[in-house]
Every structure is written in structure tokens, then in C-alpha cells.
Design an enzyme around this catalytic site. Structure first.
Site: not given
Ligand code: SF4
Length: 756
Positions: A160, A646
Site C-alpha cells: 500500500d 501492480r
Molecule cells: Fe490510508 Fe489508503 Fe486507507 Fe486511505 S485508503 S485510509 S490512504 S490506507
């Protein structure tokens, strides 16, 4: 056990020798970033100085973290590696697949219904292979990692992009694609271009309405969304040490918004306080023993220009609250008059409909307590909310503690919706509209990190502005984008003029953190008996079947598509609604290359099937060739496969029978991903040969049986009229990558080595 103190101690144990050696080979004092990087070399002790921004280096990360959307394919691949356990401590966090609608309880129940299959799969794979599992509702990956796993001087990768959040606790933490994570889980090295270094000196001190969020909003304004590319941003100076650890996390988190590889801070008293408050006194004690290695050498911060590639200085005492947006996180505007003028000039709606507080960026106890201090003032001063308010706590530990301390109750008295401890609106998991595409123009303010069009609610007309939690609260209460809480008065329910006082809060909960069930499931010590079940008719998950080697003979291969112009990983494997199929290779392959423009006819997803003469979509045409055993070739332009890391963009064409991708140039990560999946990623020796390729071409590889490092390959392109062109292609395969090709994929090779 949430964290592994022995692993941390082993990282610290080798620090002195390796870092002292690194200082010797580099020949000058070291930044913190360099210390962490050189202490994590795959080869062990440093033997040479690496060139920043140029050399590719193998590293040995200490930890891996995966979120539920990306973990599916990563774990499906890992299952192919033939290992009984992950080689490096790993955790999986269920946070992306939970939609915000009615409130925490109902939304979590709904997610557990809708995505139970995926959650159960992730839980059982985690249990089987020794991976820590954080259930839906346990919290957002990066907040949970900061609370439980991040440690000063460590190196972590995560599937992520906001993995970088852990820099708040002095880590080098980097977001990667699933394939990279799988390599490390399987015990292989992880490769990274040795980053450039940007130093940010923070002088002065935050006070009043200014928050750590404003620091990164300012940095984003200075560096723009591309300014951190290929660099680690290292923060230092008195302003840095005076800030809380979670505030540092916020700053590092949004390093992703300036494209930085990661960001980090040197170990200091705020980190020690945070470690002790989160039940990790032993980590703090261990860190204290190696303190000098957990920050840069003194000389570096004294003369930063000599040691960083770029240096920025920000005086926090002069910094005011900012609002960044709309549609991009680097468009910075001071609150108040400046925003009024800009909004009017650009036709941004001044009325604010929602304020959203939380996400992995700003959901610490400190964030919630400071925002609650504003909410409490609204109650005390008789102010009514002019917009709606939503809160996403970052973890169950933060939520439970904030609830115990009455913080959530303050928001609830203002009719705020407390959503699940999950990503929710931050990733578009927000049921705000029934038809977002046709929803009205509006403004929202949030303390998240990203504000691209449609990101929060799917509505292209939503103007999203990013601000600190306290400014978000104040603006949501005032209901106006141009509200300046430092100067402006509001009229309360009695018709009186009132003003907010400065926000107050607690860096850490005065009564300590508390939680009943943090949502963590420890894997079994021996998970060999654990059954992982994936239903055959599942549309969301599919066990992977090892790819067959393509082999040393490619004859009679047909052109699938000659992609024209830009062809990013989004063109190759679109996101959006396709996210649903990230764990099902066959289903997600139905988006393979559907965004690429065919050079013949300039349409997307419209290519010729040479066997039938008919035109159709790329996936269908590829499947038709595959069904009759005909291999296919993809041709592309420059920087093919740029964008995200990806692995689906390589796995899908491989699954659909593409043997080779021949382009003018590759984006490097995609090229590596093709290699990992056992395909040929080749570049034209003569770029002009791209123009030689015709729609009805058939390809014969003439010397693939001599595939060797550094040796050009020769391909014959046979045109429809029988004429031929001989094309020379280059490649960058080393011998181990050729072994991947010969075995069918890198994972097949790992499995084979494991079995022998
Ligand atoms: Fe954090 Fe990504 Fe979840 Fe948003 S989508 S809260 S940026 S981990």
C-alpha cells in the site's frame, strides 16, 4: 505477540558494525536514511558506496504489511512458492473493503456479509503461513502498524502506498506491489533504486491552530506532487523533535502525495514516549542503546546542504493552517481571505457539505482530541453544525480509548457519524450518493491524504480539500470553506457572536491506551493442517495454477495488439470496479489491455483476430487464440507499463497466452514483473522497427534456444502478403531471470528449489 522484540534486537545488534563500515565506504558522515539503508543490505556488510538515484540495490526488509485489497493476489502467489511459512514477519489488515454508510456497527456487519469470502480466505491463509491477521474493524493498516510494529531504524515494505506512514517512528517504510512482497515473504531479496535524499529542516515550533498536517501541506506546495520522486525525505531540526510521534506519522504518510519513496525522522523523545505508551517499553529500551545510529551524524544536520541532494527549511512558528485542493494535494491556500478569493475566482463552492476526520493520515488520539476540543466549544458556545461530520478512527485501540475518554461522545452530540475503524470514504468506500456520476457540485473538507476527483464519493463534482483535523472540525461547524477560525466570528443559536479558542489536545491519552479486543489473530505456530478453501464457483477468488513454461520455441505467434502511445498499468489492468476481482485472475483478466489504444484503427479494446478476420475485445481475442494453442505478442511504445507496480498487469497477459511483450522501452517495475511471471519483456534494438509491425503479423523467434544474458534475440515478422522483416530485440535478463523464464515463473523456480 504483536511485535517481535528479538527481531528488532537483531537489527540493532548489527547496526554498529554495518553503519561504521558504511561510513567508511561512503567516506563521509551519514544521514539517517543512509544508515537504515546500509544496515539492511541483502549482502550484509557494505562493501561499496551506492550512487543515489542510479544504483539498484538488494535489501532485506524486516517486516511486511498487506491490506485486504492487495493481499489477495499477493497471498495467492505466495501459496505457489511451496513454503510452509513466510520468511519475514508479515501482517494482513482488513480495512479497504468496508463501506461507510450508516455507522460503524451496521457498516461492519454489512462488510462481513458482502466480503466474508475474501476475509475468510485472508484469515485462513494468514493462519496457515504464520501471518498476523487483523480482522475487519481492527483498524487501518498504517495506524495499526504504527501502534504495534513500526520501530526506529527498521525497514518495512507494504502493499500500500501509504506504508510510508511508519517513518513517523523512524523507519524506512516503502509501498510496493504484491509481487515484491511475495519475493520477500518467500525469502528473496527486495530490489530498490538507491534513493536520492531530500532534507527538510524544521525550525520554530508548532502552536495554536497549526498542526503537523500543515507541515506536509506546505511541503507538498513546495515540492509538488512529483517533487519527491525517487527520494527519501528526511526531516530534522528543533521543530521535528518538538512534534509528537503520530504527528510525524502524518507528515510521512503524505510523503506519498509528493511521490517520495518514503520519509523519515530521527529517533527522539516523542518516539520513546509513543513506544512506551503503546506497550513497547522493551523496544524503547533497545532503541536507547543504539540511539546514535537511529539519527543522522551530527555533522549532517549541521551542514545539510553538503549531505542531501536538496534541502528545504520551514519555520513552524511562521506556518499557518492550510487547505490543499481541490483535486490535487499540492494546491495550497491559507485559510480565510486567501481561500475566499481563490474559491470565488475558480468557482469552488464555498458552502461545505461534509467534514471528514480520520483515515490512516490523521486518526491518532492526539488528532481526535484536538478536533474534539473544537467540537466541544461548538456545544459550549451554542453553535449548530452547518455541515455533516464523519469520523473514521484509525484503530480499535484509538476508538476504544477515545470512547472511554468521552471524545467520541463530543462528536456524537454534534450528530457526527462514527464510521468503522477502516478506510471508508478515503478510498471511495462511502455510500454518499445513489448515483455519484450525476451528483451535484459541492465542497467537502477532510483530514485524509488524497483528494483526486471522485476519490471519496465517486462524484466528479465534489471539490475535496485537505486540512488538519482541527481545521476540518472548525470548517465543518462553520459550513464555509473560507472560514478562518483565528479571526472569524460565528453567530450562535442565541444570535450572539462567538469565536473559537485555539484547539487543545493530548499527545497521548492521559489515562493510557486501552482496548478490549484489538481485532488481532495470532497465527498458529504450525499451520500446516490449516485448510484454505476457495470455492470453485467463486467470482472473487481463484487459486492460481502454476504457469507452464513458454519454452524455447515460439513459432507462429500472432499479434494481439500493437499499443499506440501511452500504455500505463491502468491501460493494461484498470482499477475502479475491477478492484472487486483482484483475487480472481481469470475474472480480472477480462480487463486485460482494454484501455490500450490499438495502433490500427486507434480504438480501445478493438483488435483483429487473425484466425477469423473478426474484430473484438482484447481479452476475448486473446482467449480465442489461447483456446487453439496459438501464442500471442503484444507490441508497445515508450515507457510501457508505467504507473503502479501492480502485478496483475503482467499476470493477466500471461494468463491469456501472451508470450512476449516487445516495446520501445519499459517502465522498469513492469519489465521486472513480466520477468517474474515467466514472460519475455523485450525492447526493439532499432526503435523504428515498431513501425514495421503490421496488423496481420505472425512472429517466429529464430534463436530463443540461445537465450542468454546480454545476447540479442532475433525475430521474424511475417506479414500478410508473405513478406518478412527480421527484427533484433534486446533484453535485460540475467541468468536467474532466464531461469525464471525457463521454469515458467519466479515462483515456480522458488518452489522447485524448495522441493529439492
Ligand atoms: Fe490510508 Fe489508503 Fe486507507 Fe486511505 S485508503 S485510509 S490512504 S490506507
Amino acid at each position: 505477540m504483536a511485535f517481535d522484540i528479538e527481531m528488532i534486537k537483531s537489527v540493532y545488534a548489527k547496526m554498529a558494525e554495518r553503519i561504521d563500515k558504511a561510513r567508511e565506504v561512503v567516506g563521509k558522515p551519514l544521514t539517517l536514511s543512509e544508515k537504515i539503508l546500509y544496515n539492511h543490505l541483502w549482502e550484509g556488510n557494505p562493501t561499496k558506496a551506492f550512487v543515489r538515484g542510479k544504483d539498484y540495490v538488494d535489501f532485506a526488509p524486516d517486516r511486511i504489511a498487506c491490506q485486504d485489497a492487495t493481499a489477495q493476489m499477493a497471498l495467492l502467489q505466495f501459496m505457489q512458492a511451496g513454503k510452509s511459512k513466510v520468511a519475514v514477519p508479515t501482517t494482513v489488515h482488513c480495512d479497504h473493503l468496508i463501506q461507510a454508510k450508516e455507522g460503524a456497527e451496521a457498516d461492519l456487519r454489512n462488510a462481513n456479509n458482502v466480503s466474508s469470502e475474501v476475509f475468510n480466505f485472508l484469515e485462513s491463509v494468514s493462519n496457515k503461513y504464520g501471518i498476523g491477521f487483523w480482522k475487519p474493524g481492527a483498524g487501518i493498516i498504517h495506524q495499526v502498524v504504527l501502534e504495534n510494529y513500526a520501530f526506529p531504524g527498521g525497514m518495512m515494505i507494504g502493499t500500500d502506498s501509504h506504508t510510508v506512514n511508519a517513518g513517523g517512528l523512524g523507519m524506512v517504510a516503502i509501498g510496493v506491489g504484491g509481487a515484491d512482497a511475495v519475493d520477500v515473504m518467500a525469502g528473496m531479496a527486495w530490489e530498490l533504486k538507491f534513493p536520492k535524499l531530500i532534507g527538510v529542516k524544521l525550525t520554530g515550533k508548532l502552536s495554536g491552530w497549526t498542526a503537523p498536517k500543515d507541515v506536509i501541506l506546505k511541503v507538498a506546495e513546495i515540492l509538488t506532487v512529483k517533487g519527491g520522486t525517487d527520494a527519501i525525505v528526511e526531516y530534522f531540526g528543533p521543530g521535528a523533535t518538538a512534534m509528537s510521534c503520530t504527528g510525524k506519522g502524518t507528515i510521512c504518510n503524505m510523503g506519498a502525495e509528493i511521490g517520495a519513496t518514503t520519509s523519515t525522522f530521527g529517533y527522539d523523545a516523542s518516539m520513546e514516549r509513543y513506544l512506551r505508551a503503546t506497550d513497547r517499553a522493551d523496544v524503547a529500551d533497545a532503541a536507547n542503546q543504539v540511539k546514535t545510529y537511529l539519527t543522522a551524524d551530527d555533522e549532517v544536520y549541521a551542514n545539510p546542504e553538503q549531505y542531501f541532494d536538496k534541502v528545504i527549511e520551514i519555520n513552524l512558528s511562521e506556518l499557518g493552517p492550510l487547505l490543499n485542493g481541490p483535486f490535487t494535494p499540492d494546491l495550497s491556500t491559507e485559510v480565510g481571505t486567501a481561500m475566499n478569493e481563490k474559491a470565488k475566482a475558480n468557482d469552488w463552492p464555498l458552502a461545505v457539505e461534509w467534514g471528514l476526520i480520520g483515515s490512516c493520515t490523521n486518526s491518532s488520539y492526539e488528532d481526535l482530541s484536538r478536533a474534539a476540543s473544537i467540537a466541544q466549544q461548538a456545544l459550549d458556545k451554542g453553535l449548530k453544525m452547518k455541515s455533516e461530520l464523519g469520523i473514521n478512527p484509525g484503530s480499535e485501540q484509538v476508538r476504544y480509548t477515545a470512547d472511554r475518554d468521552g471524545i467520541l461522545n463530543v462528536f456524537e452530540k454534534l450528530d457526527a457519524k462514527i464510521f468503522t475503524n477502516a478506510c471508508g470514504p478515503c478510498i471511495g468506500q462511502w455510500a454518499r450518493y445513489s448515483d455519484p456520476k450525476n451528483a451535484p457540485k459541492n465542497s467537502i473538507v477532510h483530514s485524509f491524504n488524497r483528494n483526486f476527483a471522485k476519490r471519496a464519493d465517486g462524484n466528479p463534482n465534489t471539490h475535496a480539500f485537505v486540512a488538519s483535523p482541527e481545521i476540518t472540525a472548525a470548517i465543518a461547524i462553520a459550513g464555509r470553506l473560507d472560514f478562518n477560525p483565528l479571526k472569524d466570528k460565528l453567530i450562535n443559536e442565541n444570535g450572539e457572536e462567538v469565536m473559537f479558542e485555539e484547539p487543545t489536545g493530548w499527545e497521548l491519552p492521559p489515562k493510557g491506551f486501552e482496548v478490549k479486543d484489538n481485532g488481532y489473530l495470532e497465527p498458529e505456530a504450525d499451520g500446516s493442517h490449516v485448510q484454505v478453501t476457495v470455492k470453485e464457483d467463486s467470482e472473487r477468488l481463484q487459486l492460481l495454477i502454476p504457469f507452464e513454461p513458454i519454452g524455447s520455441e515460439i513459432k507462429g505467434a500472432k499479434l494481439l495488439i500493437k499499443a499506440f502511445g501511452k500504455c500505463t498499468t491502468d491501460h493494461i489492468s484498470m482499477a475502479g470496479p475491477w478492484l472487486r476481482y483482484r483475487g480472481h485472475l481469470d475474472n480480472i483478466s477480462n480487463n486485460c489491455l482494454i484501455g490500450a489504444v490499438n495502433a490500427f484503427g486507434k480504438k480501445t479494446n478493438f483488435v483483429k483476430n487473425q484466425l477469423t478476420g473478426e474484430f473484438g475485445g482484447v481479452p476475448d481475442t486473446a482467449r480465442a487464440y489461447k483456446a487453439v494453442g496459438v501464442k500471442t505478442i503484444v507490441v508497445g511504445d515508450h515507457n510501457y507499463g508505467e504507473g503502479s507496480s501492480r502485478e496483475h498487469a503482467a499476470m493477466e497477459p500471461r494468463h491469456l497466452g501472451v508470450a512476449a511483450v516487445i516495446v520501445k522501452s519499459f517502465a522498469r517495475i513492469h519489465e521486472t514483473n513480466l520477468k517474474k511471471q515467466g514472460m519475455l519483456g523485450l525492447t526493439f534494438a532499432n526503435e523504428a522497427d515498431y513501425d514495421v509491425i503490421q496488423e496481420d503479423d505472425t512472429f517466429n523467434f529464430l534463436d530463443l534456444n540461445e537465450f542468454a544474458p546480454g545476447k540479442q534475440l532475433t525475430i521474424e515478422a511475417v506479414h500478410a502478403d508473405g513478406s518478412k522483416d527480421v527484427i533484433k530485440v534486446n533484453h535485460t535478463y540475467n541468468q536467474s531471470q532466464i531461469d525464471w523464464y525457463n521454469e515458467g515463473s519466479a515462483l515456480n523456480l522458488i518452489k522447485k528449489e524448495n522441493a529439492s
